[in-house]
Design a protein around this motif. Structure first.
Motif, short mmCIF file in Angstrom:
data_model
loop_
_atom_site.label_atom_id
_atom_site.label_comp_id
_atom_site.label_asym_id
_atom_site.label_seq_id
_atom_site.Cartn_x
_atom_site.Cartn_y
_atom_site.Cartn_z
N PHE A 170 99.34 -96.61 -36.37
CA PHE A 170 99.30 -96.38 -34.92
C PHE A 170 100.60 -95.72 -34.46
CE2 PHE A 170 95.96 -99.36 -35.25
CZ PHE A 170 95.18 -99.23 -34.11
N LEU A 171 101.70 -96.29 -34.93
CA LEU A 171 103.01 -95.80 -34.52
C LEU A 171 103.21 -94.38 -35.04
CD1 LEU A 171 105.77 -96.44 -33.26
CD2 LEU A 171 106.52 -97.30 -35.46
N ILE A 172 102.85 -94.17 -36.29
CA ILE A 172 103.10 -92.86 -36.90
C ILE A 172 102.32 -91.78 -36.14
CG2 ILE A 172 102.78 -91.50 -39.02
CD1 ILE A 172 103.36 -94.24 -40.51
N LYS A 173 101.07 -92.06 -35.80
CA LYS A 173 100.27 -91.07 -35.07
C LYS A 173 100.93 -90.70 -33.74
CE LYS A 173 95.73 -92.18 -36.71
NZ LYS A 173 94.82 -93.30 -36.50
N GLY A 227 114.29 -99.72 -18.06
CA GLY A 227 113.41 -100.55 -17.25
C GLY A 227 111.95 -100.11 -17.26
N LYS A 228 111.59 -99.08 -18.07
CA LYS A 228 110.17 -98.69 -18.17
C LYS A 228 109.40 -99.86 -18.77
CE LYS A 228 110.95 -93.92 -19.26
NZ LYS A 228 111.16 -93.08 -20.42
N LYS A 229 108.22 -100.13 -18.16
CA LYS A 229 107.50 -101.34 -18.59
C LYS A 229 106.21 -100.99 -19.32
CE LYS A 229 105.30 -105.07 -16.05
NZ LYS A 229 105.24 -105.70 -14.75
N VAL A 230 105.96 -101.61 -20.45
CA VAL A 230 104.67 -101.48 -21.15
C VAL A 230 104.07 -102.88 -21.21
CG1 VAL A 230 103.52 -100.82 -23.31
CG2 VAL A 230 105.61 -99.63 -22.61
N VAL A 280 104.32 -88.61 -34.12
CA VAL A 280 104.18 -87.20 -34.49
C VAL A 280 104.34 -86.31 -33.25
CG1 VAL A 280 102.52 -85.54 -35.43
CG2 VAL A 280 102.81 -87.75 -36.52
N THR A 281 104.03 -86.87 -32.07
CA THR A 281 104.15 -86.08 -30.83
C THR A 281 105.60 -86.05 -30.32
OG1 THR A 281 103.75 -87.99 -29.42
CG2 THR A 281 101.80 -86.74 -30.14
N LYS A 282 106.49 -86.78 -30.96
CA LYS A 282 107.89 -86.84 -30.52
C LYS A 282 108.81 -86.44 -31.67
CE LYS A 282 107.14 -88.52 -26.40
NZ LYS A 282 107.45 -87.80 -25.17
N LEU A 316 109.69 -94.05 -27.06
CA LEU A 316 108.61 -94.94 -27.50
C LEU A 316 107.86 -95.52 -26.30
CD1 LEU A 316 109.96 -97.06 -30.50
CD2 LEU A 316 108.27 -95.25 -30.54
N ALA A 317 108.62 -95.90 -25.26
CA ALA A 317 107.98 -96.47 -24.07
C ALA A 317 107.04 -95.44 -23.43
CB ALA A 317 109.04 -96.92 -23.07
N ASP A 318 107.35 -94.14 -23.61
CA ASP A 318 106.47 -93.09 -23.06
C ASP A 318 105.16 -92.99 -23.83
OD1 ASP A 318 108.27 -92.41 -21.16
OD2 ASP A 318 109.19 -90.78 -22.32
N VAL A 319 105.23 -93.17 -25.16
CA VAL A 319 104.02 -92.89 -25.95
C VAL A 319 103.21 -94.13 -26.34
CG1 VAL A 319 104.77 -90.70 -26.95
CG2 VAL A 319 105.35 -92.81 -28.13
N LEU A 320 103.85 -95.28 -26.36
CA LEU A 320 103.12 -96.46 -26.85
C LEU A 320 102.45 -97.22 -25.71
CD1 LEU A 320 105.54 -97.97 -29.53
CD2 LEU A 320 103.56 -96.50 -29.88
#
Ligand SMILES: Cc1cc2nc3c(=O)[nH]c(=O)nc-3n(C[C@H](O)[C@H](O)[C@H](O)COP(=O)(O)OP(=O)(O)OC[C@H]3O[C@@H](n4cnc5c(N)ncnc54)[C@H](O)[C@@H]3O)c2cc1C
Length: 391
Positions: free
Chosen positions: A370-373, A78-81, A376-378, A351-355
């Motif tokens: 964008f996604l790749i950058k 349920g995390k919302k972006v 890299v943190t995950k 993904l919901a945390d970083v995007l």
């Protein structure tokens, strides 16, 4: 009957092709097998404003059922972006009006239409196509210099012309949808829900309209434990806050061809829209691509008819134009699709945390960097990213 151009199918692709051909002075006949242009819709009816503007289309106000300022995406927990901005603004159209409006614009330009008229087969004789059509007046034959197949995902025109039009079964999403009344959700956004148990290898959506909402989902059969319909019922039951006292007022569904491997031309034949399987392979949206393909096809058809040469070689210019505009982007989106299909629910949470919203918009535009950058943190996602996204 003899015409310059016979168009099979009066969806968005067919009616735009008809308008473009008729306004150039060609004799155009459109046949539509349904008794009414528009319903039943097989569509969530979402279109971006900029997508239409880029194609020079200004919607008749009656086509617009909802005005959207962005998209809200929900992870399995349920995390919302939220995605907002000019590029995200759009409409939820009323397709049964939209398609009739497109047809009326084509008729104003001079196209002829026959509804409840199905193309049944065609043969090439002396450099012309003889197409059998069945209407309320019975069977007739139409002789056409050019046939435009705008007959949607189940296209037969391509097959009749000997083209290879069938994708792998894994490249078709099964879509199922209710239009529901009394749905309680922010109507300024379209809402997209992800998760293996929500819509395996696809997503569920709520697209709000004036006094209802399209509530549906698309899945890939290979990742599914039950039928698309059962996932939809489960989705509705699990969101009581949104659907308490809501009721379906329509049910519809259809296949979405999420890969484009189809040949688009043969001698005297061009395929446009879903008939050529041109939808965006990530979100399955196909209306603006269908319209764009028809605009391109007619540009090439016009030159070919003027030259008196509608051979495959000449019409191939249309395939090249399409490839130049969408080829690279589609390849990248296919890579992204392969990556997304491998994600488990826990990966969607990461993904919901970083995007952020703008990253996701960039992704739909095939800007994978964008996604790749962010990935890299995950480290948990890096392996999949290396395998599917990095060359
Ligand atoms: C569940 C679902 C949701 C979707 N949601 C969206 C969305 O929100 N936004 C978006 O952009 N896209 C969406 N799409 C995709 C979109 O609906 C299609 O990409 C779009 O309709 C393609 O237009 P078209 O004119 O090529 O084909 P179609 O709209 O399918 O039109 C084809 C026409 O040809 C007619 N026809 C077929 N065979 C014959 C024959 N032999 N003789 C005469 N007539 C014939 C059919 O009756 C039909 O009217 C969705 C698709 C599905 C299945």
């Amino acid at each position: 009957m003899k015409v310059d151009c016979l168009i099979v199918g009066a969806g968005p692709a067919g009616s735009i092709a008809a308008k473009e051909m008729a306004s150039r002075g060609y004799d155009v006949l459109v046949v539509e097998k349904k008794q009414e242009i528009g319903p039943p819709k097989r569509c969530a009816e979402g279109i971006t404003k900029h997508g239409l503007e880029n194609l020079g289309i200004e919607l008749h106000p009656l086509c617009i059922s909802g005005r959207i300022k962005g998209a809200a995406l929900y992870s399995p927990s349920g995390k919302k972006v939220t995605m907002e901005g000019e590029q995200m603004e759009g409409y939820v159209v009323e397709r049964k009006i939209f398609e009739k409006w497109l047809a009326s614009e084509a008729i104003k330009a001079g196209a002829k239409y026959m509804v409840k008229t199905q193309a049944m087969g065609m043969e090439r004789i002396n450099g012309k196509w003889k197409v059998k059509i069945k209407s309320i007046d019975g069977l007739q034959e139409v002789e056409a210099k050019l046939v435009i197949g705008a007959d949607g995902v189940e296209s037969k025109v391509g097959r009749w012309a000997g083209l290879n039009t069938v994708n792998k079964i894994t490249d078709y999403h099964s879509g199922i949808q209710f239009e529901m009344a009394n749905v309680k959700i922010n109507e300024k956004y379209i809402h997209l829900f992800f998760g293996r148990d929500v819509a395996p290898l696809g997503y569920a959506w709520i697209f709000p309209k004036a006094f209802s909402a399209n509530v549906g989902l698309g899945i890939l059969e290979k990742g599914a434990k039950m039928k698309a319909y059962d996932y939809l019922i489960k989705f509705i039951e699990e969101h009581e806050d949104i659907f308490k006292n809501a009721q379906p007022i329509e049910i519809n569904g259809g296949g979405v061809p999420v890969a484009h491997f189809t040949e688009m031309v043969a001698d005297g034949v061009m395929l446009v829209g879903d008939a050529a399987q041109l939808v965006n392979p990530i979100h399955g949206g196909g209306i603006t691509r269908a319209i764009h393909s028809s605009i391109m096809a007619v540009e090439v058809a016009d030159k070919a008819l003027k030259k008196g040469d509608v051979s495959k070689e000449v019409l191939k210019e249309y395939e090249r134009m399409w490839d130049e505009e969408y080829g690279e982007k589609t390849k990248k989106l296919m890579k992204l699709r392969a990556f997304l299909e491998k994600l488990e629910d826990k990966d969607f949470e990461l993904l919901a945390d970083v995007l952020q919203g703008e990253d996701i918009y960039a992704l739909t535009q095939a800007k994978l960097s964008f996604l790749i950058k962010k990935i890299v943190t995950k480290p948990a996602l890096l392996g999949l990213a290396k395998k599917y996204l990095m060359d």
